[in-house]
Scaffold this active site. Structure first.
Site, PDB file in Angstrom:
ATOM      1  CB  CYS A  22      41.981  30.014  22.672  1.00  0.00           C
ATOM      2  SG  CYS A  22      41.112  30.572  21.214  1.00  0.00           S
ATOM      3  CE  LYS A  81      54.934  24.591  13.554  1.00  0.00           C
ATOM      4  NZ  LYS A  81      54.139  23.433  14.015  1.00  0.00           N
TER       5      LYS A  81
END
Lengths: 333, 796
Positions: free
Chosen positions: B300, B192
Site C-alpha cells: 500500500c 478475517k
C-alpha cells in the site's frame, strides 16, 4: 586510447590480459562534483544484496574456485624470508590439493591464485619461484604502507621492483591529499606512478580505513582511475579498518561510473580482513550485481588475502567428501 | 558434477528453501480448515469453501471454509464472552501472553516464513528477513504496552470486541498489526484474513493455543468479502479495523456511520518517491527497488510515482533500467530472487489492464528482458515514462511492480506534484542536503516520510495515512489509542432536543424604535453578508427577538472553506505565536466578561452566576490551549537503525466544527481553541439556538490579531451546514456536537474524502468538566502524526 607517456625503468613482462593498462584521462573536476554517497543507504544495500543472492552445491564450488583464482596470495611481514616466500609461491601454483580438484571434477583446471603479493625485497625470490607458472608477482610499493617517503624514492622503488621482475605494482596514495580533498595533487601523484609503471599493471591502494567517510573514498577512487589505475584497492591490510562490503560497494559503483564515462574497465581489489569462503562469495555476489560477469575474473578482480585460501580449501573438501575438514589436512602457505 | 561449466558461466543456480514442514502441517490438517472460534477449530464446511493456491505454481494448498452468518455470530459471541475476564486480567497478565506469542513466533519463524511465501507468492527472503521478524517485534512491543497500560493510559479502557479485516499482501504482518494492540489494550478480536492468503493466520491459531491464551480472546474467521461484510455489520462489534482498498474502506465508513463503532482504516496509496539532483543516485535506484519491487509492488505504501529532478532524470532513468536488468523473478521459495509471483490471476489482470490504459494515454513502457518462470502468475518489473499527471497510471493505485516516472524543476514543484493525489500514505525523499529534505518532509501530505530510505517499519513508529489513505495509526502509542476509549464516554447522557422557539416580535418597550442588530458571517477576517441575502431571527430565553443572524447557505460554507484553506500558513507559524494569540483572545474576552455573561444570561435564561462561570471557564480554557500550543509536541523514536524517526504532530487542516447549544460560548471556545492551537483553520457553526454569542465573539477575534481565515463563523441551520462541510473535499475534519441523526449523516458523508470525524451522537458533554472537555484527547483529534524517518551517519 592515448599512448603511454611514461617510460618504465625495467623489464615489462607481458602477461596477456593484465597488460591492457588504463592510461587514464585528463583530470575532470566535474566528475567529482556529482559524487554523493549516502552511508546508511549503502549499508542497507550491502546488508540485503547478500540475502537476495546465494549459491548452493556445484555452483557454490564453482564460485569458490573463482574466488581462489582471484586471490593475491599475500605476505607482507617484516619477518618474511626467501624460504617463506617460496612456500607461498608453491601454494599459489597449487592452491588446492589435486585429489580434491579431481573429486569435484576440476582436475584439468590449471587452478592458480591470481598473483603473489610481496614486498620489493622478496620480488626476485617470488619471480624465480613462479617462473613459467603464469602467476604474476605483485609488489607493494611507493613506501608501503604509509607512502610518506620522498617522491623520488617512491618512483625509484617502482622502477626497481619492475627491474626485479614484478608484474604488478600496488602503490599507496598520500592520504593527506585525499583527506584534504586536494584532488589535483592526488591526480598528479598517481599519474607519476602510472608513468613509472609504463604498461605494467598498477593497483592503487587508497587506504579506505583512514579516509573517514565514503564521499572521500568515492572521490579518491575516481581520481585514481582518471590518473590511470588498473585496479583500485581498498586497504594495505595495516589499517585498523580493513575492506568491507560497504566500502567495496562505493568503490565498484565508481568503477561503473568510470566505465560508463570512458569505456575503460578498471579492476577492484578488496584487501584485509577477508578470511572466510562466505565473505569471499559475498564480494563476488556484490561484483556480479553491481558490475557484471566481466569483472568476475582475475584480470578485473582480486582479493588481497592470506588466510582466505585455507577456508576455501576446507569448504571445497567438504563439498568433495561430505565431511567437514581440518586445517592441517591442507598444505600451509 | 559439472563444476567447470558453472565456473565458466558464473551464474547462480537454484537455491530452493525446504518446504517439508509446511507440507507436514498442511497434511496434519488434511488440507482443509474450519473457523477458529473460542479456542477451537470448527469442522471444515464441505458445503461452502474456497481453495487457496500457491500462485507460483497454481497448486491448491488447502480448502478453507467460508464463514457464514452463524459462524460470525459465534465468533463475535466467543469474543464477547472472553472480553471481560481478559480486561480484568490486567496489563501484566496480558503482557505475559503477548510475550509468549512473540517468543513462539520466533520459535516457529521459518515455517511461518515458508508458509507465507507459498500462500502469497512473495520471496522467501522477504518473509524470512522482513515479515516474520516484524511480526515478532510487534508482539514484543505490544507486550510492553500491555505492561504499562494502567500507568500510561489512565482514564482509558478497552473498547470491547474488535472486528479486523486484513489484506493479502502482508498477511501475517497485518494480522500482527491488528491483533497485538487490540489484545494488549484488553479487547478481544475476530480477525478475517484475506481469502487469497488465509493460511498463516490459521497457523497462528495453533500458536495462540500453544501460548495458552484464554479461549475466545483471538478468533479467526475465513472467507471472502461476504464474511467481511457480516463482520462489519455485526451489531455486537465495538471497533472495526480494516486494511485494504480505499474503495472498500469507503463502503465500510458508510455502512458503519452512526453505529458508534470506532473505526480505523488503512487504505491505498500512490506514494511519491522524490529524487533531487543532489541525491546519491545509485542509492536512490536501490531505494526504488525496495519501494516498488518489494512484494511485487503489492504494497500500500509502495513508492509508485518516481519524481525526478529534470537535470538528473536521464541519468537516473538509465541507472534504473540497468538495475532492472539485474532483477531476478522466480519461484517464491527460491532464495536467489527479487520478485515472486503476483498473488492471483485477478490481480495480474488488473495490473495488465491499468498498464495498457496508461500506455494508451501516452506512457512509454519499458521492461527488462529477465526470464519469467513458465508456470505461475508473474508480471515483469515495469517502468512507465513520459507519464503526465492526468494519466490513469499516475493517479490510480496499480498494486503491482509498476513505477511511473515524472520530472520536476524545483523543490516547490516536487512538493506540488507529490501532493497532487487524493492519497497520502507515504513518501520517500532523496537528497544529500538535509536542509532540503527536512523542509520537504513536513510539506508532503503523508503519514510516513522516509528520507533517503523507503519501506522501513517498526512497531514503535506509527503507520497510517492522510487523506483518502485512511485514518488512524498502527504501531506506537498512537496505535494504542485506536483500541482504547475514554472511560467517561460511557457516562455521557443523551441530550434532550431543544428545538428553536418561535420569535415574538413585539413593540419595543421604550417606545423608541429598536436598534436593528443583524450579525453577519465572519469569513476571511471580515464580516460578510450572507450569500443568500437572508437573515434569521434569534429569540432570547423568553422568546423575544434578540437580533438577527445571517442565514448561511452552501455558498457561505464554500467561501468560508476557501478562506480557511487560504490561511494555510497558520500551520507553519510558531507555536509561541499561536500561544500568544490564544492568551490575547482570553485577555480581550476578560475585558468584556460582564457583557458576555449578560448576553448569555439573556439568551439562555441561565442565572447570572452560571453565565459568569461560563465566561470565566471560557477564559480559562483559552489559557489551557495557549499553554498547550507550545507543549503538545512531537516525539523522537529510536527505531532499529542508525537514525531517528520524528513523530511530528501536524494539524489536520481545515476543520468544520458544529458547536453545542448548552453553553454557547464555552462550547464554541472549547472546540475552536484546541483546533487553532494545533495550527488548524476552522469553520465554526455556532449554536443554532444562541448564535449571537458567537457573532459577538468575532469582535474579540478581530481585536486579538487572529490572522484572517484562521477562524470563520457561519450562522444558520447548523445541521444542514454541517452536512455541506462533511461533503466538502477541501475540508479534512468535521467535529459535530448535536443530534445523533446528523452525527450519523456526517460520518456517512465524510467517507467521500475520508475526513476525520468526531461526532457526539446526540450525547451531551459536561463542558465545565476539564476531564471531558479539554486536554490531550481533544488535541489528539486536532492533529495527525507524521513519522519522518531520518537515517543518518557519515563516518566510516
Amino acid at each position: 586510447m592515448p599512448k603511454p607517456t611514461g617510460k618504465a625503468d625495467g623489464k615489462v613482462t607481458d602477461i596477456g590480459a593484465f597488460a591492457r593498462t588504463n592510461q587514464g584521462t585528463e583530470f575532470h573536476a566535474d566528475w567529482l562534483e556529482d559524487i554523493r554517497v549516502n552511508l546508511s543507504a549503502v549499508e542497507r544495500r550491502t546488508a540485503t544484496v547478500i540475502k537476495r543472492r546465494t549459491v548452493k552445491k556445484d555452483w557454490q564450488v564453482a564460485w569458490m574456485l573463482k574466488a581462489i583464482s582471484c586471490i593475491d596470495l599475500t605476505t607482507l611481514s617484516g619477518d618474511d624470508t626467501p624460504g617463506r616466500v617460496r612456500r607461498l609461491c608453491a601454494k599459489a601454483k597449487q592452491p588446492v590439493r589435486q585429489d580434491l580438484l579431481e573429486a569435484i571434477g576440476a582436475a584439468e583446471l590449471k587452478l592458480t591464485t591470481g598473483a603473489v603479493c610481496v614486498y620489493h625485497a622478496m620480488v626476485p625470490t617470488a619471480s624465480a619461484a613462479l617462473e613459467g607458472s603464469g602467476v604474476p608477482v605483485a609488489a607493494v610499493s611507493t613506501g608501503f604502507p604509509a607512502g610518506l617517503s620522498p617522491m623520488k624514492t617512491r618512483l625509484q622503488e617502482i622502477g626497481e621492483s619492475l627491474a626485479a621482475g614484478a608484474n604488478e605494482i600496488d602503490i599507496v596514495i598520500t592520504r593527506a591529499h585525499a583527506l584534504n580533498q586536494d584532488w589535483p595533487a592526488l591526480y598528479e601523484e598517481v599519474r607519476a606512478f602510472r608513468q613509472a609503471c609504463g604498461s605494467t599493471h598498477l593497483k592503487t591502494i587508497i587506504a579506505t580505513g583512514q579516509l573517514g567517510n565514503m564521499n572521500i573514498v568515492a572521490r579518491a577512487s575516481m581520481v585514481c582511475m582518471m590518473a590511470g589505475a588498473d585496479f583500485i584497492k581498498t586497504s594495505t591490510g595495516m589499517e585498523s579498518l580493513n575492506a568491507n562490503l560497504p566500502v567495496a560497494l562505493v568503490m565498484v559503483r565508481m568503477i561503473r561510473d568510470f566505465y560508463e564515462r570512458t569505456g575503460k574497465k578498471v579492476g577492484f581489489k578488496p584487501a584485509g580482513g577477508i578470511r572466510t569462503a562466505k565473505q569471499a562469495i559475498a564480494y563476488l555476489i556484490l561484483i556480479k550485481e553491481e558490475l557484471a560477469n566481466d569483472w568476475l575474473s582475475p584480470s578485473l578482480f582480486r582479493f588481497g588475502a592470506s588466510s582466505l585460501l585455507g577456508d576455501l580449501e576446507r569448504q571445497i573438501e567438504y563439498h568433495a567428501t561430505g565431511s567437514y575438514s581440518a586445517a592441517y589436512r591442507h598444505p600451509i602457505a | 558434477m559439472n563444476v567447470l561449466d558453472k565456473l565458466k558461466s558464473m551464474e547462480y543456480g537454484p537455491a530452493p528453501e525446504n518446504a517439508a514442514k509446511v507440507t507436514e502441517w498442511l497434511e496434519q490438517n488434511e488440507r482443509s480448515f474450519g473457523q477458529f472460534i473460542g479456542g477451537q477449530f470448527t469442522r471444515f464446511n464441505k458445503a461452502d469453501f474456497f481453495e487457496t493456491k500457491n500462485p507460483a505454481t497454481g497448486e491448491v494448498l488447502a480448502r478453507v471454509s467460508q464463514a457464514n452468518a452463524d459462524d460470525v455470530d459465534k465468533a463475535v459471541g466467543a469474543a464477547r464472552r472472553a472480553q471481560k475476564s481478559w480486561q480484568t486480567l490486567g496489563g501484566h497478565g496480558r503482557a505475559r501472553y503477548l510475550y509468549a506469542l512473540s517468543r513462539l513466533v520466533q520459535k516457529h519463524s521459518r515455517v511461518l516464513a515458508v508458509l507465507e511465501s507459498i500462500d502469497n507468492g512473495k520471496p522467501i527472503r522477504e518473509t524470512r528477513d522482513i515479515d516474520v521478524p516484524l511480526v515478532a517485534r510487534h508482539f514484543y512491543h505490544h507486550a510492553g504496552w500491555a505492561q504499562l497500560i494502567e500507568s500510561e493510559f489512565a482514564g482509558y479502557e478497552p473498547i470491547g470486541v474488535a472486528g479486523q479485516i486484513i489484506p493479502w499482501n502482508f498477511p501475517l504482518l497485518m494480522m500482527a498489526w491488528k491483533i497485538a494492540p487490540a489484545i494488549a489494550a484488553g479487547n478481544t478480536v475476530v480477525l478475517k484474513p484475506a481469502e487469497f492468503t488465509p493460511l498463516t493466520s490459521l497457523m497462528f491459531a495453533d500458536i495462540v493455543r500453544e501460548a495458552g491464551l484464554p479461549d475466545g480472546v483471538i478468533n479467526i474467521i475465513t472467507g471472502d468479502g461476504r464474511a467481511g461484510a457480516l463482520l462489519v455489520d455485526h451489531p455486537d462489534i465495538d471497533k472495526l479495523a480494516f486494511t485494504g482498498s480505499t474503495e472498500v474502506g469507503r463502503i465500510i465508513r458508510e455502512r458503519t456511520a452512526g453505529s458508534g463503532k470506532k473505526l480505523t482504516l488503512e487504505l491505498g496509496g500512490k506514494s511519491p518517491f522524490i529524487v533531487f539532483d543532489d541525491a546519491d543516485l545509485d542509492s536512490a535506484v536501490e531505494g526504488l527497488v525496495d519501494a516498488i519491487w518489494l512484494n511485487q509492488g503489492q504494497v500500500c505504501c509502495a513508492g509508485s510515482r518516481l519524481l525526478v529532478q529534470e537535470g538528473v532524470a536521464e541519468r537516473l532513468i538509465s541507472k534504473v533500467k540497468a538495475r532492472m536488468e539485474k532483477l531476478r523473478i522466480g519461484s517464491s521459495l527460491d532464495k536467489c530472487i527479487d520478485m515472486g509471483a503476483i498473488v492471483d490471476e485477478i490481480q495480474l489482470e488488473r495490473i495488465k489492464a491499468l498498464v495498457s490504459q496508461g500506455v494508451d494515454q501516452g506512457a512509454e513502457l519499458w521492461q527488462p528482458r529477465c526470464d519469467l518462470p513458465k508456470e505461475g502468475v508473474y508480471y515483469r518489473p515495469t517502468l512507465l515514462t513520459n507519464v503526465d499527471t492526468a494519466n490513469i497510471v499516475a493517479r490510480e493505485e496499480i498494486f503491482g511492480p509498476v513505477v511511473v516516472s515524472m520530472t520536476f524543476r524545483t523543490q516547490k514543484e516536487a512538493v506540488e506534484i507529490a501532493n497532487n493525489t487524493p492519497y497520502g500514505l507515504a513518501a520517500s525523499v532523496w537528497s544529500e542536503n538535509l536542509n532540503r529534505a527536512l523542509e520537504v518532509a513536513p510539506q508532503i501530505k503523508a503519514g510516513v516520510v522516509w528520507i533517503n530510505s523507503t519501506n522501513l517499519f517498526d512497531a514503535a513508529t506509527g503507520f497510517g495515512g492522510y487523506r483518502e489513505s485512511g485514518f488512524g495509526r498502527e504501531g506506537g502509542r498512537e496505535g494504542m489509542y485506536e483500541y482504547l476509549k475514554l472511560s467517561f464516554e460511557k457516562k455521557l447522557k443523551p441530550l434532550a432536543s431543544t428545538g428553536l422557539p418561535a420569535v415574538k416580535t413585539g413593540k419595543s418597550k421604550t417606545g423608541r424604535p429598536r436598534m436593528d442588530q443583524t450579525a453577519k458571517h465572519y469569513i476571511g477576517g471580515k464580516q460578510v453578508r450572507p450569500d443568500g441575502g437572508n437573515s434569521l431571527a434569534v429569540a432570547d430565553h423568553k422568546g423575544q427577538l434578540a437580533g438577527f443572524v445571517g442565514d448561511g447557505n452552501y455558498k457561505d460554507i464554500r467561501n468560508a472553506v476557501e478562506a480557511a484553506a487560504a490561511a494555510g500558513s497558520w500551520a507553519g507559524t510558531s507555536t509561541h505565536l499561536r500561544a500568544q494569540i490564544l492568551y490575547y483572545i482570553a485577555e480581550n474576552l476578560s475585558y468584556r466578561q460582564d457583557e458576555f455573561a449578560a448576553r448569555i444570561s439573556s439568551l439562555s435564561g441561565c442565572n447570572a452566576q452560571s453565565a459568569a462561570a461560563e465566561v470565566e471557564t471560557s477564559i480559562e480554557r483559552l489559557f489551557t490551549y495557549g499553554a498547550w500550543a507550545d507543549k503538545y509536541e512531537s516525539k523522537v523514536h529510536r527505531p532499529p537503525m542508525r537514525g531517528v524517526t520524528l513523530a511530528m504532530k501536524e494539524p489536520v487542516g481545515v476543520i468544520g466544527i458544529g458547536c453545542p447549544d448548552e453553553v454557547p460560548l464555552l462550547g464554541f471556545v472549547s472546540l475552536m481553541a484546541p483546533a487553532i492551537a494545533m495550527g488548524n483553520r476552522v469553520v465554526m457553526l455556532p449554536s443554532e439556538r444562541h448564535p449571537l454569542v458567537a457573532t459577538d465573539f468575532y469582535q474579540i477575534l478581530e481585536t486579538s490579531d487572529v490572522p484572517a481565515g484562521v477562524v470563520n463563523i457561519v450562522t444558520g441551520n447548523k445541521d444542514a451546514l454541517a452536512l455541506v462541510l462533511a461533503k466538502h473535499t477541501n475540508v479534512e475534519g468535521v467535529w459535530f456536537h448535536g443530534s445523533a441523526e446528523t452525527s450519523s449523516q456526517i460520518e456517512r458523508e465524510a467517507a467521500g474524502n475520508m475526513k476525520r470525524t468526531w461526532v457526539s451522537n446526540g450525547l451531551g458533554y459536561d463542558w465545565f468538566d476539564p476531564e471531558q472537555s479539554e486536554g490531550k484527547h481533544i488535541l489528539r483529534r486536532a492533529t495527525e502524526i507524521k513519522n519522518v524517518w531520518i537515517p543518518y551517519g557519515d563516518q566510516t
